[in-house]
Design a protein around this motif. Structure first.
Motif, PDB file in Angstrom:
ATOM      1  N   GLN A 145     -30.232 -67.957 -17.749  1.00 18.90           N
ATOM      2  CA  GLN A 145     -29.479 -68.498 -18.472  1.00 18.90           C
ATOM      3  C   GLN A 145     -30.478 -69.375 -19.698  1.00 18.90           C
ATOM      4  OE1 GLN A 145     -25.853 -71.228 -17.638  1.00 18.90           O
ATOM      5  NE2 GLN A 145     -26.120 -70.241 -15.367  1.00 18.90           N
ATOM      6  N   ALA A 148     -31.455 -65.212 -20.882  1.00 20.71           N
ATOM      7  CA  ALA A 148     -30.296 -64.559 -21.996  1.00 20.71           C
ATOM      8  C   ALA A 148     -30.298 -64.991 -22.903  1.00 20.71           C
ATOM      9  CB  ALA A 148     -29.206 -64.809 -20.267  1.00 20.71           C
ATOM     10  N   LEU A 154     -30.996 -60.568 -20.174  1.00 24.20           N
ATOM     11  CA  LEU A 154     -30.309 -60.335 -19.390  1.00 24.20           C
ATOM     12  C   LEU A 154     -30.896 -60.167 -17.518  1.00 24.20           C
ATOM     13  CD1 LEU A 154     -28.037 -62.491 -18.132  1.00 24.20           C
ATOM     14  CD2 LEU A 154     -26.135 -60.117 -18.303  1.00 24.20           C
ATOM     15  N   TRP A 195     -24.680 -65.909 -10.901  1.00 23.18           N
ATOM     16  CA  TRP A 195     -25.562 -66.976 -11.378  1.00 23.18           C
ATOM     17  C   TRP A 195     -24.920 -67.425 -13.103  1.00 23.18           C
ATOM     18  CZ3 TRP A 195     -30.272 -67.950  -8.749  1.00 23.18           C
ATOM     19  CH2 TRP A 195     -30.042 -67.739  -7.558  1.00 23.18           C
ATOM     20  N   LEU A 196     -24.341 -67.173 -13.718  1.00 20.53           N
ATOM     21  CA  LEU A 196     -24.197 -67.366 -15.207  1.00 20.53           C
ATOM     22  C   LEU A 196     -22.900 -68.218 -15.276  1.00 20.53           C
ATOM     23  CD1 LEU A 196     -24.452 -63.543 -16.222  1.00 20.53           C
ATOM     24  CD2 LEU A 196     -25.753 -65.351 -15.945  1.00 20.53           C
TER      25      LEU A 196
END
Length: 209
Positions: A145, A148, A154, A195-196
């Motif tokens: 994260q 990103a 990503l 996962w986000l």
């Protein structure tokens, strides 16, 4: 079973010669990108570890041909803390790993309880003065994260594991600030929306966008 019963071709990892030759391309492209002056350290997410073996093989062949000279990059095998048979074998000085019972990690590419070519991965790491290190799923998620948010990239959790591992090795003093370090991301984070933190739109099968 189909191999024995029907004579099917076994195309699984290291049961045929072609995949390792394909993985070798990564080593060739790294050497070319660095104008044949190889980096100091290369980190790779090692589930089965075939990519790391391929890179090592490529560098050996380039040395034999005289295209590169000098010391090989230190190869680092990065695993998940919940499934780290290579890390444990490296720490124990063993030539092969022991099957990891109840392997647990959400990074599916790193959930390999025992790699078929584990002895080759360990040999590659040791012969290049590299190491094997593990990171937690939480550390992967944070790295994923953070990258990103800061870089707009990503990447998959397996690739993010390398960022966490780099921080860990730098903190230990194993990595120096002057080192030229290569991290190889192996997939897109779009395969891992769970996962986000962000809520992403999902298209259903048959849906028209």
């Amino acid at each position: 079973k189909g191999i024995e019963t029907h004579g099917w071709y076994d195309a699984s990892t290291l049961k045929e010669p072609y995949r390792i030759e394909g993985k070798k391309t990564m080593g060739l492209e790294i050497a070319e990108a660095f104008r044949w002056d190889l980096p100091d350290v290369i980190l790779y997410p090692a589930g089965g570890g075939v990519g790391l073996i391929g890179i090592w093989k490529a560098f050996q062949e380039l040395q034999t041909m005289g295209w590169i000279a000098g010391r090989m990059p230190k190869l680092v095998a990065v695993q998940a803390a919940g499934c780290n048979p290579l890390v444990q074998a490296f720490a124990a000085g063993a030539e092969a790993s022991v099957f990891c019972e109840e392997a647990q990690t959400k990074a599916s590419g790193l959930r390999v309880p025992k790699a078929l070519g584990d002895f080759l991965v360990l040999r590659a790491v040791r012969e290049t003065d590299g190491c094997a290190v593990d990171v937690t799923d939480c550390q992967m998620a944070v790295a994923m994260q953070t990258l990103a948010a800061k870089e707009g990239m990503l990447i998959c959790p397996e690739g993010a594991a390398l960022i966490a591992a780099t921080e860990k090795l730098r903190h230990r003093g194993w990595l120096q600030q002057s080192d030229r370090v290569v991290l190889l991301n192996t997939g897109s984070g779009l395969k891992y929306p769970e996962w986000l933190d962000a809520t992403l739109p999902k298209a259903e099968i048959g849906q028209t966008l």
